[in-house]
Enzyme design. Structure first.
Site, PDB file in Angstrom:
ATOM      1  N   HIS A 148       0.816  -1.224   0.000  1.00 11.47           N
ATOM      2  CA  HIS A 148       0.000   0.000   0.000  1.00 11.47           C
ATOM      3  C   HIS A 148       0.848   1.272   0.000  1.00 11.47           C
ATOM      4  O   HIS A 148       0.315   2.357  -0.257  1.00 11.47           O
ATOM      5  CB  HIS A 148      -0.927   0.045   1.216  1.00 11.47           C
ATOM      6  CG  HIS A 148      -1.983  -1.011   1.225  1.00 11.47           C
ATOM      7  ND1 HIS A 148      -2.841  -1.210   0.167  1.00 11.47           N
ATOM      8  CD2 HIS A 148      -2.304  -1.952   2.159  1.00 11.47           C
ATOM      9  CE1 HIS A 148      -3.659  -2.227   0.449  1.00 11.47           C
ATOM     10  NE2 HIS A 148      -3.343  -2.690   1.649  1.00 11.47           N
ATOM     11  N   ASP A 192      -2.417 -10.713  -2.241  1.00 11.56           N
ATOM     12  CA  ASP A 192      -3.057 -10.172  -1.034  1.00 11.56           C
ATOM     13  C   ASP A 192      -4.526  -9.855  -1.349  1.00 11.56           C
ATOM     14  O   ASP A 192      -4.873  -9.550  -2.484  1.00 11.56           O
ATOM     15  CB  ASP A 192      -2.316  -8.897  -0.630  1.00 11.56           C
ATOM     16  CG  ASP A 192      -2.705  -8.381   0.743  1.00 11.56           C
ATOM     17  OD1 ASP A 192      -1.960  -8.647   1.696  1.00 11.56           O
ATOM     18  OD2 ASP A 192      -3.753  -7.699   0.857  1.00 11.56           O
ATOM     19  N   HIS A 222      -6.120  -7.304  -0.528  1.00 10.92           N
ATOM     20  CA  HIS A 222      -6.279  -5.868  -0.785  1.00 10.92           C
ATOM     21  C   HIS A 222      -5.538  -5.466  -2.060  1.00 10.92           C
ATOM     22  O   HIS A 222      -4.506  -6.053  -2.400  1.00 10.92           O
ATOM     23  CB  HIS A 222      -5.726  -5.051   0.387  1.00 10.92           C
ATOM     24  CG  HIS A 222      -6.378  -5.352   1.701  1.00 10.92           C
ATOM     25  ND1 HIS A 222      -5.808  -6.202   2.632  1.00 10.92           N
ATOM     26  CD2 HIS A 222      -7.551  -4.937   2.225  1.00 10.92           C
ATOM     27  CE1 HIS A 222      -6.610  -6.280   3.702  1.00 10.92           C
ATOM     28  NE2 HIS A 222      -7.680  -5.525   3.475  1.00 10.92           N
ATOM     29  N   ASP A 273      -4.233 -12.747   3.454  1.00  5.39           N
ATOM     30  CA  ASP A 273      -5.484 -12.324   4.071  1.00  5.39           C
ATOM     31  C   ASP A 273      -6.712 -12.593   3.199  1.00  5.39           C
ATOM     32  O   ASP A 273      -7.830 -12.239   3.578  1.00  5.39           O
ATOM     33  CB  ASP A 273      -5.428 -10.843   4.489  1.00  5.39           C
ATOM     34  CG  ASP A 273      -4.762  -9.948   3.454  1.00  5.39           C
ATOM     35  OD1 ASP A 273      -4.481 -10.430   2.337  1.00  5.39           O
ATOM     36  OD2 ASP A 273      -4.514  -8.768   3.772  1.00  5.39           O
TER      37      ASP A 273
HETATM   38 ZN   LIG Z   1      -3.959  -7.139   2.735  1.00  9.87          ZN
END
Ligand SMILES: [Zn+2]
Length: 309
Positions: A127, A164, A166, A245
């Protein structure tokens, strides 16, 4: 196969409060599961060095680096970067180790010392934007290593694969205008960090998927989208943003992968790496917050990297 794990005790000293899911216990859970699975002894263990600021500066703006370096608080205190990204007294050192692991692993696989490597490090990275840390991430470890491979080692084409749950917004932004870097990912959508899905191009294959998607959805998108793009790009090194995740037991994400899906994806990427990259893979830990699922999934991933399964 020679597979290494890079880690450092400094990565355990960075913590953001006892409530925070991105905790030092994540690395302990991985180490415990590696020992319990008895693959610990088959893997080369290496200590992560500190990254050079010149490496970090290939991705991050000087003021973004200074914001971390200059705000490290006193022992026992926290400095908030955003609502869920904090610095403690050890965060700068941990962030340098996390990026340093990715760079050192890149050097070692390019030198032919290793076939592949997994960086069991935190803080995570995908991120982190060039201009600002965010979302538990300080420096974008994978992006820094990819730039190092291109600029220092002269590689012409690399791939970054991000599984991931995200969206790896920082990675996508870092290479938006760099056709040398293919980014392939899936991400739960709509979901944090709420970036709009970008159009799919030859070097940007980031696929939004609905909540509750499981291995059937992911394996199909890998076969339909990732693998054709990877074979067309012919990467000389594959980086993996290895977040776990999207596991069905992980409450931060809403997807339904299991360990076998991580092993399957890793084997597919290893096949691409053997075809185009001399087998070279550098994988870096991103998310994964259910400690048991994280440990089991990382072991499945490393077993596949080391061809032990
Ligand atoms: Zn994540």
């Amino acid at each position: 196969m020679t597979t290494a794990i890079y880690c450092h005790t400094d990565c355990l000293a960075h913590e953001m409060g006892s409530w925070h899911p991105e905790s030092p216990a994540r690395l302990q859970a991985i180490e415990d599961q590696l020992i319990a699975s008895r693959i610990d002894t088959c893997i080369d263990h290496r200590e992560a060095p500190l990254a050079d600021l010149s490496d970090i500066g290939r991705v991050h703006h000087a003021d973004a680096i200074a914001r971390i370096r200059d705000n490290v608080p006193a022992a026992g205190e926290y400095y908030p970067i955003d609502g869920d990204t904090l610095l403690n007294a050890h965060s700068w050192q941990a962030a340098l180790r996390a990026a340093g692991a990715a760079v050192a692993a890149t050097d070692a696989v390019i030198a032919g010392e290793l076939d592949n490597a997994f960086c069991a490090v935190r803080p995570p990275g995908h991120h982190a934007r060039p201009s600002e840390p965010m979302g538990f991430c300080l420096f974008n470890n994978v992006a820094i290593a990819a730039r190092h491979a291109l600029e220092v080692h002269g590689l012409e084409r690399v791939a970054i694969v991000d599984f991931d749950v995200h969206h790896g917004n920082g990675t996508e932004e870092s290479f938006r205008d760099d056709p040398r870097v293919l980014m392939a990912s899936f991400f739960q959508h709509p979901f944090y960090p709420y970036t709009e899905p970008a159009p799919i191009t030859a070097t940007r294959v980031n696929i939004p998927v609905a909540a509750r998607s499981g291995g059937d959805v992911v394996r199909k998108l890998v076969e339909d989208h990732w693998l054709p793009a990877l074979h067309a790009h012919r990467p000389q090194l594959i980086f993996i943003s290895a977040g776990f995740d999207a596991h069905r037991e992980d409450d931060l994400g809403g997807m339904a992968l299991v360990e076998a899906d991580y092993a399957w994806m890793t084997h597919r990427l290893a096949e691409v790496a053997r075809t185009h990259a001399g087998g070279r893979i550098v994988s870096c830990l991103e998310g994964g917050y259910n400690l048991s699922a994280l440990g089991r999934s990382v072991v499945a991933h490393i077993k596949a990297l080391a061809d032990l399964d």
